[in-house]
Write an enzyme that holds these catalytic residues in place. Sequence first.
Site, PDB file in Angstrom:
ATOM      1  N   SER A 303      45.625  35.215  46.713  1.00 25.78           N
ATOM      2  CA  SER A 303      45.580  34.912  45.470  1.00 25.78           C
ATOM      3  C   SER A 303      46.335  34.120  44.831  1.00 25.78           C
ATOM      4  O   SER A 303      47.659  34.170  45.178  1.00 25.78           O
ATOM      5  CB  SER A 303      45.412  36.353  44.874  1.00 25.78           C
ATOM      6  OG  SER A 303      46.802  36.888  44.391  1.00 25.78           O
ATOM      7  N   ASP A 304      45.995  33.448  43.935  1.00 24.24           N
ATOM      8  CA  ASP A 304      46.838  32.751  42.846  1.00 24.24           C
ATOM      9  C   ASP A 304      47.458  33.696  42.220  1.00 24.24           C
ATOM     10  O   ASP A 304      47.242  34.979  42.185  1.00 24.24           O
ATOM     11  CB  ASP A 304      46.249  31.742  42.051  1.00 24.24           C
ATOM     12  CG  ASP A 304      47.192  30.716  41.433  1.00 24.24           C
ATOM     13  OD1 ASP A 304      48.462  30.918  41.339  1.00 24.24           O
ATOM     14  OD2 ASP A 304      46.727  29.815  40.608  1.00 24.24           O
ATOM     15  N   TRP A 305      48.778  33.393  41.436  1.00 25.96           N
ATOM     16  CA  TRP A 305      49.652  34.525  40.884  1.00 25.96           C
ATOM     17  C   TRP A 305      48.695  35.378  39.883  1.00 25.96           C
ATOM     18  O   TRP A 305      48.295  34.980  38.696  1.00 25.96           O
ATOM     19  CB  TRP A 305      50.731  34.209  40.594  1.00 25.96           C
ATOM     20  CG  TRP A 305      51.851  34.300  41.466  1.00 25.96           C
ATOM     21  CD1 TRP A 305      53.314  34.885  41.258  1.00 25.96           C
ATOM     22  CD2 TRP A 305      52.110  33.673  42.553  1.00 25.96           C
ATOM     23  NE1 TRP A 305      54.059  34.764  42.355  1.00 25.96           N
ATOM     24  CE2 TRP A 305      53.159  34.280  43.468  1.00 25.96           C
ATOM     25  CE3 TRP A 305      50.872  32.999  43.705  1.00 25.96           C
ATOM     26  CZ2 TRP A 305      53.493  33.861  44.762  1.00 25.96           C
ATOM     27  CZ3 TRP A 305      51.334  32.579  44.978  1.00 25.96           C
ATOM     28  CH2 TRP A 305      52.539  33.271  45.537  1.00 25.96           C
ATOM     29  N   LEU A 306      48.307  36.717  40.164  1.00 23.64           N
ATOM     30  CA  LEU A 306      47.674  37.566  39.279  1.00 23.64           C
ATOM     31  C   LEU A 306      46.346  37.224  38.952  1.00 23.64           C
ATOM     32  O   LEU A 306      45.428  37.542  38.186  1.00 23.64           O
ATOM     33  CB  LEU A 306      48.295  37.856  37.750  1.00 23.64           C
ATOM     34  CG  LEU A 306      49.731  38.117  38.011  1.00 23.64           C
ATOM     35  CD1 LEU A 306      50.522  38.067  36.694  1.00 23.64           C
ATOM     36  CD2 LEU A 306      49.834  39.766  38.500  1.00 23.64           C
ATOM     37  N   ALA A 307      45.832  36.460  40.133  1.00 21.89           N
ATOM     38  CA  ALA A 307      44.366  35.950  40.020  1.00 21.89           C
ATOM     39  C   ALA A 307      43.316  36.941  40.483  1.00 21.89           C
ATOM     40  O   ALA A 307      42.092  36.868  40.433  1.00 21.89           O
ATOM     41  CB  ALA A 307      44.016  34.829  40.731  1.00 21.89           C
TER      42      ALA A 307
END
Length: 894
Positions: A303-307
């Site tokens: 995932s992108d960061w916290l996506a």
Amino acid sequence: MARLSALVLALCLLVPQNAAFKLSDILPSLPSDLRLTWWLANGHSDGSKVPEGYSAEPWYPTPVAGWDDAWTESYEKAAKLVKQMTLAEKTNVSTGTGQFMGRCVGNTGSVPRLGLPSLCLQDGALGVRFTDHITVFPAGITTGATWNKELMHARGVAMGKEFRRKGVNIHLGPSVGPMCRKPKGGRCWEGFGADPVLQGVGAVESIKGIQEQGVIATIKHLIGNEQEMYRQYNPFQPGYSANIDDRTLHELYLWPFAEGVRAGVGAVMAAYNAVNGSACTQNSYLINRILKDELGFQGFIMSDWLAQISGVAAALAGLDMSMPGDGSIPLIGEPWWASHLTEAALNGSVPMERLNDMTTRVVAAWYQLGQDRGFPEPNFSSWTKDKKGLLYPGAVFSPSGTVNEFVNVQEDHANVARDIATEAVTLLKNEDNLLPLDGKTPLKVFGSGAQKNPGGANSCPDRRCNKGTLGMGWGSGTADYPYMDDPITAIRARASDVTAYLADIFPLTAVADAGDVALVFISADSGENYITVEGNAGDRNVAGLHAWHGGDALVKAAADRYKNVVVVVHTVGPILVEEWIDLPSVKSVVFAHLPGQEAGQSLAKVLFGDESPSGHLPYSIPKSEDDYPKSVDLVGFELGQPQDTYSEGLYIDYRYLNHKGIAPRYPFGHGLSYTKFSLGEATIVAGVSLSSAPPDAAPRKATAQSSYDNSRPPASEAYEPAGFVKIWRYLYSWLSRSEADSARAATSRYPYPEGYSTVAKAAAPGGGGQGGNAALWDTAFNITVTVTNSGSRAGKAVVQAYVQFPANTGVETPMIQLRDFAKTATLGAGESEKVTVTMTRKDVSVWDTRQQTWVIPNVGGEYKVWIGESSGSLSVVCSSTSLSCSLGQKSPVA
Ligand SMILES: *[C@@H]1O[C@H](CO)[C@@H](O)[C@H](O)[C@H]1NC(C)=O
Ligand SMILES: *[C@@H]1O[C@H](CO)[C@@H](O)[C@H](O)[C@H]1NC(C)=O
Ligand SMILES: *[C@@H]1O[C@H](CO)[C@@H](O)[C@H](O)[C@H]1NC(C)=O
Ligand SMILES: *[C@@H]1O[C@H](CO)[C@@H](O)[C@H](O)[C@H]1NC(C)=O
Ligand SMILES: *[C@@H]1O[C@H](CO)[C@@H](O)[C@H](O)[C@H]1NC(C)=O
């Protein structure tokens, strides 16, 4: 609400403990936009507003990886290791240890018992972020402007070496999404240009260079992340939905990802936004079907960061790694995965086949890149510049220790960086051969951009300001300058008479003598959404496409006073130049793009004629913003999920301008030289004999994963070991004995999404190997052309090849599309070089949405391949039917 008060408590706890580590320092340096996600809950109403004609179909289960020949050995090794892992060890590998819980921006859980280390994931796409003694390479857009495949590769090699020696296992680059669909989009500059082939070549050369050093590259962001604002999910609003039809996805936005997968990329990053209403981190059609089935991706997707916005649903949809591990609210010790993934596997919600595949994909990538053999551990901290510091700054009580060893990894990489910055310099206009300068002419230099930021090149964290020479945009795609070689220093070293007025307002005191040349520096900046600079929330939403800081007025004022003006532009993307481009004294215009640390000598070499400019535009420069389709403007606020619908289809940048017959100010690919080149002796040869669709791919081989026992493990595999001292808020994968036992005993069924299935599906027709059916890369035609330097100075030429599809095929295609390019060596006056460009089967195909594969719309039809120095200057055409080429033709487009 319970979550919010936990957050407030967490913040209060964080501050006193980490006194040396002020919250206000941490927040700005977050790798992603936490200021919105900070308030995230899991409220996400997918799909309700998506326009008709776009839908996110369910596609399950995730294809189990390990069937591609290039990965067989790594999967055999990985399977051997994974078979020995307990449940808690497997889920550890798939989850980050939490925000700020380790030296890198992302750190995976390890398996100490079996010798699998924690893996370090680090930004950014132009150099190692958050550390020192590194090289800041020119940005992606600058690298694209070189049109030089060797330099793109050399940059990857040098960058890979630096990441490796800093102990980074996984490099978070290259970026090919966004693709500059929106000229005002904030992160266009991190990629290579507004064309799938330029992006694809940039990605492939970067990936090869990086991975040759044993570092896993990450191609990002899958997909449709074309604007910054509203990309993220929050409790009040889902991230925007990029509504992309199947053909447009394949022929434009997926193209560079397919090329990257074919090059063997180890990792992919899922974007924040949704596609067709479903978040990219849990869009089963996007990940399971398109990425893992059709493109045959054998690595892992993070995932992108916290996506990430769900636990079980994301796992089922094919996500393999949760980064940085936290749930929607970071730093409270509540992950989507880690212990919850353990629980979901024990209670049967996530099938063991899926969990085993997730873990095996990560471990296989680690073997594939040879990281089991002496890969260095990280020797820098992203969170402090001091030698000693907290080992887990995100923890409430963190042990301290040495966190920075200050390893210098620069070697001679400044040379590669300078070569790229030099070859990227793009000369758009040069009346009366004003350039090159001779070093004796008196120079008057204007604009704050000629000089590095007086406060210090790194004084704005993550480059959250546009002060001084603009060497990169802002956000997570940045790195800290070891130094900034600024233009004014380099110009003073070359010219005997330099007067500098380094402000953006034209000085009343400026003296103009006959014979003076005025050099005017202007810029345009953009970046990532978690920072707002001068009102621009990532995208150029306030600045628009004009130069910043009154750049147009500065040029006009200089043009008023001086007869000879050179405009130097540092920019993230296209800017409008109409206010001054035709003024008689504006004789020369040079785009230096974003040069990174080597901004000075690289420019001076071109200005003073050591080298002829050989950069070419990686996008078009239009005359007006209205020249673009309305649908590529920034999407504004909407109640509910903002909709970003790609109604322009295949028609972006030059494809659109050509389609509408709109002449740009400067076409895509334009770039002048101090010398002249002529094209001659062109030949075309046919490669494989073509059929409408590629031959069927061989059936998939068995994978080493087929030897797994996929039954649910006993609860004991999840038990937290007795006496283990946990770090508070660090993310662990264990469960307490009672939690584990009750999860194992659960009998209720998880509410699986509609269309969920555990029965493997037939492979996609367009698939086969990594990147798709391998036959797509068969040579359809080779074109060889002789380039002669017919001018009087040395220089390098760029040869660009555009395909024109036959008329009347029943399938509409853009008039011309870039398919390959080549750059010559330095040619002295009169010297020639033969260059070959290739059209593959894919290059002459279109994506057939019904057959779900690439199809040649008219096998016997006449394909034309246009060759020239820009999309607007194509003088050689080769025909696929007559197998002959003609010189001296009129360009098919303006
Ligand atoms: C988006 O919707 C279109 C139309 O239904 C479909 O063809 C395409 O495959 C969808 N893409 C994704 C990623 O779901
Ligand atoms: C998970 O990773 C952490 C951090 O590397 C480590 O301390 C812990 O022992 C690992 N857990 C298991 C089950 O191996
Ligand atoms: C730091 O870098 C050096 C040189 O690349 C390497 O040998 C070492 O393993 C790294 N890690 C630590 C913790 O020093
Ligand atoms: C199993 O555990 C997961 C993760 O905690 C949870 O989301 C899910 O609802 C549980 N399933 C059942 C059937 O209890
Ligand atoms: C086409 O050119 C490529 C690269 O130069 C070469 O490898 C290939 O053999 C050529 N194919 C044909 C059919 O000429």
